[in-house]
Design a protein around this motif. Sequence first.
Motif, PDB file in Angstrom:
ATOM      1  N   ASP A 195       0.867  -1.174   0.000  1.00 38.54           N
ATOM      2  CA  ASP A 195       0.000   0.000   0.000  1.00 38.54           C
ATOM      3  C   ASP A 195       0.904   1.224   0.000  1.00 38.54           C
ATOM      4  O   ASP A 195       1.731   1.389   0.899  1.00 38.54           O
ATOM      5  CB  ASP A 195      -0.902   0.007   1.233  1.00 38.54           C
ATOM      6  CG  ASP A 195      -1.974   1.102   1.169  1.00 38.54           C
ATOM      7  OD1 ASP A 195      -1.708   2.149   0.540  1.00 38.54           O
ATOM      8  OD2 ASP A 195      -3.049   0.915   1.755  1.00 38.54           O
ATOM      9  N   ARG A 197       0.461   4.095   0.794  1.00 33.54           N
ATOM     10  CA  ARG A 197       0.311   4.953   1.974  1.00 33.54           C
ATOM     11  C   ARG A 197       1.185   4.487   3.139  1.00 33.54           C
ATOM     12  O   ARG A 197       1.343   5.206   4.126  1.00 33.54           O
ATOM     13  CB  ARG A 197      -1.157   4.975   2.409  1.00 33.54           C
ATOM     14  CG  ARG A 197      -2.065   5.720   1.420  1.00 33.54           C
ATOM     15  CD  ARG A 197      -3.514   5.501   1.715  1.00 33.54           C
ATOM     16  NE  ARG A 197      -3.910   4.109   1.499  1.00 33.54           N
ATOM     17  CZ  ARG A 197      -5.169   3.681   1.542  1.00 33.54           C
ATOM     18  NH1 ARG A 197      -6.146   4.538   1.797  1.00 33.54           N
ATOM     19  NH2 ARG A 197      -5.451   2.406   1.333  1.00 33.54           N
ATOM     20  N   GLY A 206       6.342   0.122   0.886  1.00 30.72           N
ATOM     21  CA  GLY A 206       4.993   0.196   1.436  1.00 30.72           C
ATOM     22  C   GLY A 206       4.391  -1.179   1.682  1.00 30.72           C
ATOM     23  O   GLY A 206       3.187  -1.372   1.493  1.00 30.72           O
TER      24      GLY A 206
END
Length: 506
Positions: A195, A197, A206
């Motif tokens: 991800d 984020r 990530g």
Amino acid sequence: MSTLIVIICIALLLLIILQIGRVRDLAKQLRGAEEVEARNTQMTGIYLVAFMVVFLVLATASAFYYKNMMLGYGPNESASAHGGRIDSMMSITLWVTYSVFILTHILLFWYAYKYRHQKGRKAEFISHNNTLEIVWTGIPAIVMTFLVISGLDAWNDIMGDVGVDDNVLEIEATGYQFAWQMRYPGPDGLLGRKDFRLIEGSNQLGQDWTDLKNADDVLVNDIVLPVNQKVRVRITAKDVLHDFYLPQFRVKMDAVPGLPTYFVFTPTKTTKEWRKELSKYPEYQVPDENDPEKMRWETANYELACAELCGVGHWSMARKVTIVEEDEYEEWAAEQKSFYMENIRFTKDDPNTGMLFPAEIAARRAEFNTEANTALQTEDDADNTLILKYVTFETGSANLTELSRYQLDDAIAFLKKNADVNSFLKGHTDNTGNFDSNLSLSQRRAESVYNYLVKGGIAADRLISAGFSSTVPIDTNETEEGRQANRRTELYITRDALPVIERLSK
């Protein structure tokens, strides 16, 4: 100075051209404009035909000379299963376009000569010619139809994804300015979830650490693959558009931020086999410029490059690709360390500190059993003390942590298997704080382990426990690392009778 000389040369060249023009004008006046024009037209036609011959010979000769380097022949033939089909299509397309190239240039220059201006010749006006238009439209259309259909058929085969039952190795390539980060699955054969984020300093890709498939994933810079193994490459980018390009394998796919792509291919030549083929060609029988003691073929490597102009450091994205035999690959894979286990496990970034993975449990059990069996094999019991390094307690308490149960369960299993073995549980602390308080804490911690083993089915008469406070250090108490080593629980095992202990006084 050199600039001035170049300017002077250009000026002189322009002056010469101007003078030639004036000479031609004078010739026209002397011999007549019509005669000069006819002569010039005749010579221009001859020059064009000569230029055509020289141009086509040089174009053909250069193409043949550079065919290995530029056109994928000889040492640069494909090293993948699908690459041969791409090379075949390229060859067919090349010969078709080359034939048209030769024919059109011959006609172009021949017509320029044949239909040059001549006295008494009158041009014929032709508005259109249906036969000619059908020929020059129909033939290219038919040829293009065959090329396009064969190309689409090859595209569908080459760009298809893997099947459910395919034996495939899936890896991941992430491009960023200016390098590639390769991710391999661990023993589970699966890549973990990502991800964007979650990207941070300690997690460049990530990876989602709550997805246990990430626990054994391996991060490397170069590519190592087994020969004749179908490989599926996940391709993505972190910043700008890149391009995953393996020229020797005819693999090329854009790496797009936020839009994962893939390519499936099967390498068919190991690096050693490819180098052996290169050794047959004279252009590789020269010293390597970076290692003059070796020939160029000896140091040649398959290459991963970025085929997209992604910034000023674009050139530095080149990486080495190594194709090896299956057993060599397995040996290499076994040497790789999990990024999570080496850099994240039991740190502040680890969301799984309250659990152990099956591989960790198995490794700790094997380690404990090896140490215990080795201790029992010696004649002297002096070295029969095992440090229970994975048995820990809550800070300032005798309460066992949740993860301690794994090693204690291993101890229970070992003692049940070896029914003639007795055990002495010893608690130790560092010298920080009050001695009596540390003594009490060490005794209570030893008793906690004693009680756990009894509840696990070990007879109480096979066990004793005692606390020793800071009286038996194994490291210095002057450093935090040393004090940490001194805060420990030990398991002394013996097939003889347990010693009579004199408890330390508070």
